[in-house]
Design a protein around this motif. Structure first.
Motif, PDB file in Angstrom:
ATOM      1  N   ASP A 207      39.205  39.087  39.199  1.00  0.00           N
ATOM      2  CA  ASP A 207      39.942  40.340  39.019  1.00  0.00           C
ATOM      3  C   ASP A 207      40.291  40.569  37.551  1.00  0.00           C
ATOM      4  O   ASP A 207      40.117  41.670  37.017  1.00  0.00           O
ATOM      5  CB  ASP A 207      41.222  40.344  39.859  1.00  0.00           C
ATOM      6  CG  ASP A 207      40.957  40.629  41.327  1.00  0.00           C
ATOM      7  OD1 ASP A 207      39.859  41.126  41.641  1.00  0.00           O
ATOM      8  OD2 ASP A 207      41.850  40.358  42.160  1.00  0.00           O
ATOM      9  N   ASP A 208      40.801  39.522  36.889  1.00  0.00           N
ATOM     10  CA  ASP A 208      41.180  39.688  35.487  1.00  0.00           C
ATOM     11  C   ASP A 208      39.952  39.863  34.600  1.00  0.00           C
ATOM     12  O   ASP A 208      39.973  40.659  33.644  1.00  0.00           O
ATOM     13  CB  ASP A 208      42.017  38.491  35.023  1.00  0.00           C
ATOM     14  CG  ASP A 208      43.497  38.674  35.318  1.00  0.00           C
ATOM     15  OD1 ASP A 208      43.889  39.773  35.754  1.00  0.00           O
ATOM     16  OD2 ASP A 208      44.269  37.716  35.110  1.00  0.00           O
ATOM     17  N   LEU A 209      38.890  39.123  34.882  1.00  0.00           N
ATOM     18  CA  LEU A 209      37.683  39.283  34.079  1.00  0.00           C
ATOM     19  C   LEU A 209      37.137  40.698  34.229  1.00  0.00           C
ATOM     20  O   LEU A 209      36.781  41.355  33.240  1.00  0.00           O
ATOM     21  CB  LEU A 209      36.637  38.252  34.483  1.00  0.00           C
ATOM     22  CG  LEU A 209      35.419  38.151  33.559  1.00  0.00           C
ATOM     23  CD1 LEU A 209      34.921  36.706  33.484  1.00  0.00           C
ATOM     24  CD2 LEU A 209      34.279  39.055  34.011  1.00  0.00           C
ATOM     25  N   ALA A 210      37.079  41.189  35.472  1.00  0.00           N
ATOM     26  CA  ALA A 210      36.580  42.548  35.713  1.00  0.00           C
ATOM     27  C   ALA A 210      37.469  43.583  35.029  1.00  0.00           C
ATOM     28  O   ALA A 210      36.973  44.590  34.497  1.00  0.00           O
ATOM     29  CB  ALA A 210      36.501  42.814  37.212  1.00  0.00           C
ATOM     30  N   SER A 211      38.769  43.360  35.037  1.00  0.00           N
ATOM     31  CA  SER A 211      39.698  44.303  34.403  1.00  0.00           C
ATOM     32  C   SER A 211      39.515  44.318  32.894  1.00  0.00           C
ATOM     33  O   SER A 211      39.502  45.383  32.265  1.00  0.00           O
ATOM     34  CB  SER A 211      41.140  43.937  34.761  1.00  0.00           C
ATOM     35  OG  SER A 211      41.376  44.077  36.141  1.00  0.00           O
ATOM     36  N   LEU A 212      39.373  43.136  32.300  1.00  0.00           N
ATOM     37  CA  LEU A 212      39.167  43.072  30.856  1.00  0.00           C
ATOM     38  C   LEU A 212      37.866  43.763  30.464  1.00  0.00           C
ATOM     39  O   LEU A 212      37.820  44.536  29.495  1.00  0.00           O
ATOM     40  CB  LEU A 212      39.147  41.612  30.400  1.00  0.00           C
ATOM     41  CG  LEU A 212      38.922  41.378  28.907  1.00  0.00           C
ATOM     42  CD1 LEU A 212      40.005  42.051  28.075  1.00  0.00           C
ATOM     43  CD2 LEU A 212      38.853  39.881  28.597  1.00  0.00           C
ATOM     44  N   VAL A 213      36.809  43.505  31.205  1.00  0.00           N
ATOM     45  CA  VAL A 213      35.522  44.147  30.927  1.00  0.00           C
ATOM     46  C   VAL A 213      35.636  45.666  31.080  1.00  0.00           C
ATOM     47  O   VAL A 213      35.105  46.432  30.264  1.00  0.00           O
ATOM     48  CB  VAL A 213      34.420  43.587  31.847  1.00  0.00           C
ATOM     49  CG1 VAL A 213      33.131  44.391  31.706  1.00  0.00           C
ATOM     50  CG2 VAL A 213      34.159  42.118  31.523  1.00  0.00           C
ATOM     51  N   ALA A 214      36.354  46.112  32.107  1.00  0.00           N
ATOM     52  CA  ALA A 214      36.529  47.548  32.319  1.00  0.00           C
ATOM     53  C   ALA A 214      37.184  48.196  31.102  1.00  0.00           C
ATOM     54  O   ALA A 214      36.756  49.272  30.636  1.00  0.00           O
ATOM     55  CB  ALA A 214      37.373  47.798  33.569  1.00  0.00           C
ATOM     56  N   TYR A 215      38.206  47.555  30.566  1.00  0.00           N
ATOM     57  CA  TYR A 215      38.891  48.130  29.409  1.00  0.00           C
ATOM     58  C   TYR A 215      37.992  48.118  28.175  1.00  0.00           C
ATOM     59  O   TYR A 215      37.918  49.124  27.447  1.00  0.00           O
ATOM     60  CB  TYR A 215      40.184  47.378  29.122  1.00  0.00           C
ATOM     61  CG  TYR A 215      40.879  47.903  27.887  1.00  0.00           C
ATOM     62  CD1 TYR A 215      41.489  49.154  27.903  1.00  0.00           C
ATOM     63  CD2 TYR A 215      40.871  47.185  26.695  1.00  0.00           C
ATOM     64  CE1 TYR A 215      42.093  49.670  26.763  1.00  0.00           C
ATOM     65  CE2 TYR A 215      41.478  47.693  25.558  1.00  0.00           C
ATOM     66  CZ  TYR A 215      42.084  48.943  25.588  1.00  0.00           C
ATOM     67  OH  TYR A 215      42.672  49.455  24.462  1.00  0.00           O
ATOM     68  N   VAL A 216      37.319  47.003  27.922  1.00  0.00           N
ATOM     69  CA  VAL A 216      36.451  46.931  26.740  1.00  0.00           C
ATOM     70  C   VAL A 216      35.351  47.986  26.828  1.00  0.00           C
ATOM     71  O   VAL A 216      35.028  48.653  25.836  1.00  0.00           O
ATOM     72  CB  VAL A 216      35.850  45.517  26.595  1.00  0.00           C
ATOM     73  CG1 VAL A 216      34.820  45.485  25.464  1.00  0.00           C
ATOM     74  CG2 VAL A 216      36.947  44.492  26.320  1.00  0.00           C
ATOM     75  N   ARG A 217      34.777  48.174  28.007  1.00  0.00           N
ATOM     76  CA  ARG A 217      33.711  49.164  28.163  1.00  0.00           C
ATOM     77  C   ARG A 217      34.231  50.592  28.004  1.00  0.00           C
ATOM     78  O   ARG A 217      33.454  51.505  27.739  1.00  0.00           O
ATOM     79  CB  ARG A 217      33.040  49.006  29.530  1.00  0.00           C
ATOM     80  CG  ARG A 217      32.278  47.713  29.684  1.00  0.00           C
ATOM     81  CD  ARG A 217      31.594  47.589  31.047  1.00  0.00           C
ATOM     82  NE  ARG A 217      30.483  48.525  31.165  1.00  0.00           N
ATOM     83  CZ  ARG A 217      30.363  49.459  32.092  1.00  0.00           C
ATOM     84  NH1 ARG A 217      31.332  49.615  33.009  1.00  0.00           N
ATOM     85  NH2 ARG A 217      29.307  50.248  32.140  1.00  0.00           N
ATOM     86  N   SER A 218      35.554  50.758  28.143  1.00  0.00           N
ATOM     87  CA  SER A 218      36.140  52.095  27.992  1.00  0.00           C
ATOM     88  C   SER A 218      36.481  52.424  26.541  1.00  0.00           C
ATOM     89  O   SER A 218      36.845  53.565  26.236  1.00  0.00           O
ATOM     90  CB  SER A 218      37.406  52.214  28.844  1.00  0.00           C
ATOM     91  OG  SER A 218      38.514  51.538  28.245  1.00  0.00           O
ATOM     92  N   LEU A 219      36.385  51.445  25.637  1.00  0.00           N
ATOM     93  CA  LEU A 219      36.736  51.698  24.247  1.00  0.00           C
ATOM     94  C   LEU A 219      35.792  52.739  23.637  1.00  0.00           C
ATOM     95  O   LEU A 219      34.575  52.692  23.865  1.00  0.00           O
ATOM     96  CB  LEU A 219      36.645  50.393  23.437  1.00  0.00           C
ATOM     97  CG  LEU A 219      37.684  49.319  23.759  1.00  0.00           C
ATOM     98  CD1 LEU A 219      37.327  48.013  23.054  1.00  0.00           C
ATOM     99  CD2 LEU A 219      39.081  49.782  23.352  1.00  0.00           C
ATOM    100  N   PRO A 220      36.317  53.672  22.855  1.00  0.00           N
ATOM    101  CA  PRO A 220      35.456  54.689  22.232  1.00  0.00           C
ATOM    102  C   PRO A 220      34.435  54.038  21.302  1.00  0.00           C
ATOM    103  O   PRO A 220      34.778  53.100  20.562  1.00  0.00           O
ATOM    104  CB  PRO A 220      36.445  55.556  21.441  1.00  0.00           C
ATOM    105  CG  PRO A 220      37.774  55.306  22.073  1.00  0.00           C
ATOM    106  CD  PRO A 220      37.743  53.890  22.552  1.00  0.00           C
TER     107      PRO A 220
END
Length: 297
Positions: free
Chosen positions: A139-152
């Motif tokens: 869950d935490d790994l997926a969440s971190l990846v989700a945020y990084v992929r959302s970076l402009p």
């Protein structure tokens, strides 16, 4: 005559030592180059991408509080975080902009990089502290990846790693290890841990301390750090432990928020730009876990 013979023997001995040291340095550097290019086979299992609001918020918190921005910058475009003489270390751009290194990442590549310190090509990521992130839950790994992929998307540089020759030689001979060599890659992902002020959650949070303070929290010289960096403090019970300075959670929280000890002196190396972003729940749980560690010699 005897004096001249003695001087010649001394000079010859010194010359031989210099030659041996030069040969050892050269061999160490050669071994380091080979080690940096080795293939590391890890049993990585992909974690599905997410883009829901809860995951993005959790990922943003992890990025800010788990020292990601110390190496990659607050916007993910990379950052120089060590520059000391011949040593220069900079984290790469992890946006999809020019110079970014993750544009072609697939779900399994994020797992290799974050949990295992290995590139998509199977090479060790030399400055990725994956030993601190290896125990992330899915869950935490997926969440971190989700945020990084959302970076402009933004321009940035790739990894910068310039090591003085003696440091490189020490790496080659195994005195300094990269994260991929320190991690037990056979461990399965950590099961979910309920968030709360509990020792179990504190142990989960404490995983982020392993890279500097070691798995047994006995501290010591920080692997690969600049020569003027002080040793990481001992957190485990025993002679030299610093936990006596922090009798309650409030005292530890004050350290993390200010970067200063109770006597007002500044702690030099800890990444307080990120650590001050940790929640009270995480810090109280961390304090509870560290204070409950069994005594060690």
């Amino acid at each position: 005559m005897k004096k001249r013979s003695w001087m010649r023997a001394l000079l010859a001995g010194l010359g031989a030592l210099v030659l041996l040291a030069t040969m050892a340095l050269g061999l160490g550097v050669l071994l380091a180059e080979r080690k940096m290019q080795r293939f590391v086979d890890v049993p990585a299992r992909p974690v599905a991408y997410r883009d829901d609001t809860a995951s993005l918020e959790r990922g943003k918190y992890l990025f800010a509080s788990r020292a990601c921005m110390e190496c990659h910058g607050s916007n993910g475009t990379g950052r120089t975080f060590a520059e000391d003489g011949g040593l220069v270390i900079a984290g790469p751009n992890i946006t999809t902009g020019p110079g970014g290194v993750v544009a072609g990442y697939q779900p399994v590549d994020w797992v290799r990089a974050i949990r295992h310190g290995v590139s998509p090509q199977g090479r060790p990521l030399m400055i990725m502290p994956s030993e601190d992130y290896n125990r992330f839950t899915d869950d935490d790994l997926a969440s971190l990846v989700a945020y990084v992929r959302s970076l402009p998307p933004a321009s940035g540089q790739g990894t910068v790693l310039k090591l003085p020759l003696p440091v490189k030689a020490l790496y080659g001979f195994g005195a300094i290890k990269d994260a991929a060599a320190r991690i037990d890659h056979s461990l399965p992902p950590q099961p979910p841990v309920p968030e709360g002020v509990t020792a179990a959650h504190g142990q989960y949070v404490a995983n982020m301390c392993i890279g500097c303070h070691r798995e047994d929290y006995t501290g010591g010289k920080i692997p690969g750090g600049p020569p003027d960096w002080p040793a990481a403090s001992r957190l485990a019970p025993g002679e030299g432990s610093v936990m006596g300075r922090y009798p309650d959670a409030e005292s530890l929280i004050a350290l993390f928020r200010s970067g200063k000890r109770a006597d007002g002196s500044a702690v030099k190396v800890m990444p307080f730009e990120s650590l001050r972003e940790m929640s009270d729940t995480d810090l109280r749980a961390l304090h509870l876990y560290l204070k409950a560690l069994p005594g060690k010699g």
